[in-house]
Design a protein around this motif. Structure first.
Motif, PDB file in Angstrom:
ATOM      1  N   LYS A   2      -1.944  -6.841  -6.018  1.00 46.63           N
ATOM      2  CA  LYS A   2      -2.819  -5.999  -6.772  1.00 46.63           C
ATOM      3  C   LYS A   2      -2.867  -4.608  -6.193  1.00 46.63           C
ATOM      4  CE  LYS A   2      -3.862  -9.904  -8.151  1.00 46.63           C
ATOM      5  NZ  LYS A   2      -3.140 -10.931  -7.611  1.00 46.63           N
ATOM      6  N   ARG A   3      -2.961  -4.460  -4.976  1.00 46.33           N
ATOM      7  CA  ARG A   3      -3.335  -3.203  -4.369  1.00 46.33           C
ATOM      8  C   ARG A   3      -2.138  -2.299  -4.160  1.00 46.33           C
ATOM      9  NH1 ARG A   3      -3.436  -2.234   1.342  1.00 46.33           N
ATOM     10  NH2 ARG A   3      -4.791  -0.526   1.868  1.00 46.33           N
ATOM     11  N   ASN A  39      -7.042   3.210 -10.663  1.00 36.84           N
ATOM     12  CA  ASN A  39      -7.514   1.829 -10.529  1.00 36.84           C
ATOM     13  C   ASN A  39      -6.652   1.115  -9.498  1.00 36.84           C
ATOM     14  OD1 ASN A  39      -8.859  -0.552 -10.945  1.00 36.84           O
ATOM     15  ND2 ASN A  39      -8.132  -0.878 -13.036  1.00 36.84           N
ATOM     16  N   GLY A  40      -7.288   0.498  -8.487  1.00 36.00           N
ATOM     17  CA  GLY A  40      -6.558  -0.208  -7.448  1.00 36.00           C
ATOM     18  C   GLY A  40      -6.152   0.642  -6.274  1.00 36.00           C
ATOM     19  N   ASN A 169      -4.904  -4.677  -9.642  1.00 31.09           N
ATOM     20  CA  ASN A 169      -6.135  -4.578  -8.862  1.00 31.09           C
ATOM     21  C   ASN A 169      -5.877  -4.706  -7.371  1.00 31.09           C
ATOM     22  OD1 ASN A 169      -7.518  -4.517 -11.323  1.00 31.09           O
ATOM     23  ND2 ASN A 169      -9.216  -5.694 -10.474  1.00 31.09           N
ATOM     24  N   SER A 170      -6.696  -4.022  -6.599  1.00 32.00           N
ATOM     25  CA  SER A 170      -6.640  -4.120  -5.154  1.00 32.00           C
ATOM     26  C   SER A 170      -7.379  -5.362  -4.677  1.00 32.00           C
ATOM     27  CB  SER A 170      -7.278  -2.882  -4.517  1.00 32.00           C
ATOM     28  OG  SER A 170      -7.445  -3.053  -3.123  1.00 32.00           O
ATOM     29  N   GLN A 173     -12.395  -4.571  -3.016  1.00 33.69           N
ATOM     30  CA  GLN A 173     -13.167  -4.185  -4.197  1.00 33.69           C
ATOM     31  C   GLN A 173     -13.560  -2.710  -4.203  1.00 33.69           C
ATOM     32  OE1 GLN A 173     -13.393  -5.834  -6.765  1.00 33.69           O
ATOM     33  NE2 GLN A 173     -13.661  -8.016  -6.427  1.00 33.69           N
ATOM     34  N   ASN A 176     -11.317  -0.804  -6.732  1.00 36.21           N
ATOM     35  CA  ASN A 176     -11.164  -1.214  -8.130  1.00 36.21           C
ATOM     36  C   ASN A 176     -12.219  -0.606  -9.033  1.00 36.21           C
ATOM     37  OD1 ASN A 176      -8.973  -2.884  -7.467  1.00 36.21           O
ATOM     38  ND2 ASN A 176     -10.339  -4.593  -6.967  1.00 36.21           N
ATOM     39  N   ALA A 181     -12.213  -9.228 -11.755  1.00 33.68           N
ATOM     40  CA  ALA A 181     -10.909  -8.896 -12.311  1.00 33.68           C
ATOM     41  C   ALA A 181     -10.622  -9.725 -13.560  1.00 33.68           C
ATOM     42  CB  ALA A 181      -9.820  -9.139 -11.270  1.00 33.68           C
ATOM     43  N   SER A 185      -5.086 -10.195 -13.362  1.00 34.78           N
ATOM     44  CA  SER A 185      -5.136  -9.878 -11.935  1.00 34.78           C
ATOM     45  C   SER A 185      -5.615 -11.059 -11.108  1.00 34.78           C
ATOM     46  CB  SER A 185      -6.052  -8.673 -11.708  1.00 34.78           C
ATOM     47  OG  SER A 185      -5.957  -8.211 -10.392  1.00 34.78           O
TER      48      SER A 185
END
Length: 451
Positions: A2-3, A39-40, A169-170, A173, A176, A181, A185
């Motif tokens: 995600k990140r 985002n992320g 997404n990371s 949090q 994000n 999520a 994600s």
């Protein structure tokens, strides 16, 4: 999942280089490109810490969530961000930082809180062989070391435990837009264990191949390792495009079953006016994933002689608008997922793993498996709306309303998923079953800190 922290492994090596030589002419990838709206990604403009050999990092995530289903055991089902309802919980505490000396570097981030239990629970690979891998890795979110090569805009070679970019997404949090999520994600990896090479051939491009143990796995499910790559392109401060692609054999004990997954995201900041007294910026992110498993009794995108279809198709979209000199932001969005075979569906908490005749060390309380057999259908959709107040670059508070829906009973209902009383020590009557329902509505409140 995600990140993508734009200068991830690069930042601390470039900091070390600049600290040791004020006359350095080394090229910096993505230099001058604003990424704190993405985002992320890290929303800070800079870190308060500066060091020649070590830059510390601290993150804290405390949440309170309420499900309108009111499960009697307070258990959250089908989420990797949340674990308990109606209680203030320390979701995530991360302490660590970046080490650097000349062209050598390392990153170590310890993790504590309920995510250190929730995330490893979804990895079945520790069941293969001896030693409890889920225990020895549980309190690490990142731990890798490597070296930097001064070629083009830089090359980093790293080995260890690092975060996944799949799903946008990371894992953290604080990076994000939304808290809970979407399915895209939440049902894709948060971490990889292996080797990666980050190659920056130009200022605007990163190419990153991986050789890893598998799909969010501490160990390896079969003889074949997982392979994949990320490509990220940012032509300017308003656009980011990335693709992640993966191939492996991740069905425990079924080496002939192969998995392919493609994750693709596009982000655009379509308005930016920092001096405005009203809206200061606006942006959206869209992610689309497609993948399948084939062999070992399943047949990809359609039913066939080899078995039923087993694939993953999903998408999510979020739009975020900032106000008040970027101190307040409103985010709305959601997504859809279709996953025949349920091979990427998170098993409802309180349900045993569908693996037959095993004492799976990753399972939690419960003796009634949520089936994930070839041909089992699963489809879901979700929507959320939230507001975040960012007092400064280190702390923010977030409130979010989330609706999630599935085509089969999946979320915790009023009767919970533990026992008639909600306690694990209560004997289970012969006719008792976990109370699963097809939808849930919840509110989430979170305090997020980063230094």
């Amino acid at each position: 999942m995600k990140r993508f922290l734009v200068v991830a492994a690069w930042l601390f090596t470039s900091q070390a280089t600049k600290a040791q030589s004020s006359n350095s002419t080394e090229k910096i990838p993505f230099e001058g490109i604003e990424t704190n709206w993405q985002n992320g990604s890290d929303r800070r403009d800079s870190s308060v810490f500066h060091g020649k050999y070590f830059v510390p990092s601290i993150m804290l995530d405390v949440n309170y969530t309420h499900s309108f289903n009111n499960p009697n055991d307070n258990t959250v089902v089908g989420s990797t961000a949340l674990a308990r309802n109606n209680e203030v919980q320390l979701s995530h505490l991360n302490v660590g930082g970046d080490f650097m000396y000349k062209n050598a570097h390392a990153r170590v981030m310890l993790q504590m809180g309920n995510r250190s239990i929730v995330i490893p629970r979804n990895d079945v690979s520790p069941y293969r062989g001896q030693y409890q891998l889920a225990d020895v890795y549980r309190y690490l979110s990142e731990a890798y070391a490597g070296f930097h090569i001064n070629k083009w805009y830089g090359i980093n070679v790293d080995a260890g435990l690092f975060l996944s970019y799949i799903g946008l997404n990371s894992y953290y949090q604080t990076e994000n837009w939304e808290y809970q999520a979407s399915f895209t994600s939440d049902n894709t990896p948060w971490f990889f264990n292996g080797i990666r090479v980050q190659i920056y051939p130009t200022k605007h491009l990163k190419i990153e191949p991986w050789i890893i143990n598998g799909w969010q796995s501490y160990g390896r499910f079969n003889k074949q390792p997982g392979v994949g790559a990320n490509i990220t392109y940012m032509p300017n401060s308003n656009i980011k495009m990335l693709t992640n692609n993966y191939y492996g054999a991740d069905a425990a004990g079924i080496p002939n079953r192969k998995r392919f997954h493609s994750d693709n995201s596009f982000l655009m900041r379509y308005y930016n006016n920092p001096t405005s007294k009203g809206i200061t910026r606006a942006a959206f992110s869209i992610t689309a994933d497609v993948g399948f498993e084939k062999g070992g009794g399943v047949n990809g995108f359609k039913d066939g002689a080899q078995g039923p279809a087993q694939y993953f198709a999903s998408a999510m979209f979020y739009n975020r608008i900032w106000f008040a000199k970027n101190k307040v932001a409103v985010t709305v969005g959601g997504g859809v997922m279709k996953n025949p075979g349920r091979y990427l569906v998170l098993y409802p908490t309180g349900q045993a793993s569908p693996l037959p005749n095993t004492n799976n060390p990753t399972q939690t309380e419960g003796a009634y498996p949520f089936s994930a057999n070839p041909g089992d259908k699963f489809a879901g959709w979700d929507a959320s709306a939230g507001v975040e107040y960012m007092m400064n670059q280190s702390i923010s508070v977030k409130a979010e309303y989330v609706h999630r829906n599935a085509n089969v009973p999946y979320f915790a209902g009023k009767g919970g998923v533990t026992s008639p009383t909600g306690y694990t020590f209560t004997p289970l009557p012969a006719d008792w079953r976990p109370d699963l329902v097809k939808s849930e509505d919840r509110v989430v409140f979170a305090l997020l800190f980063r230094l």
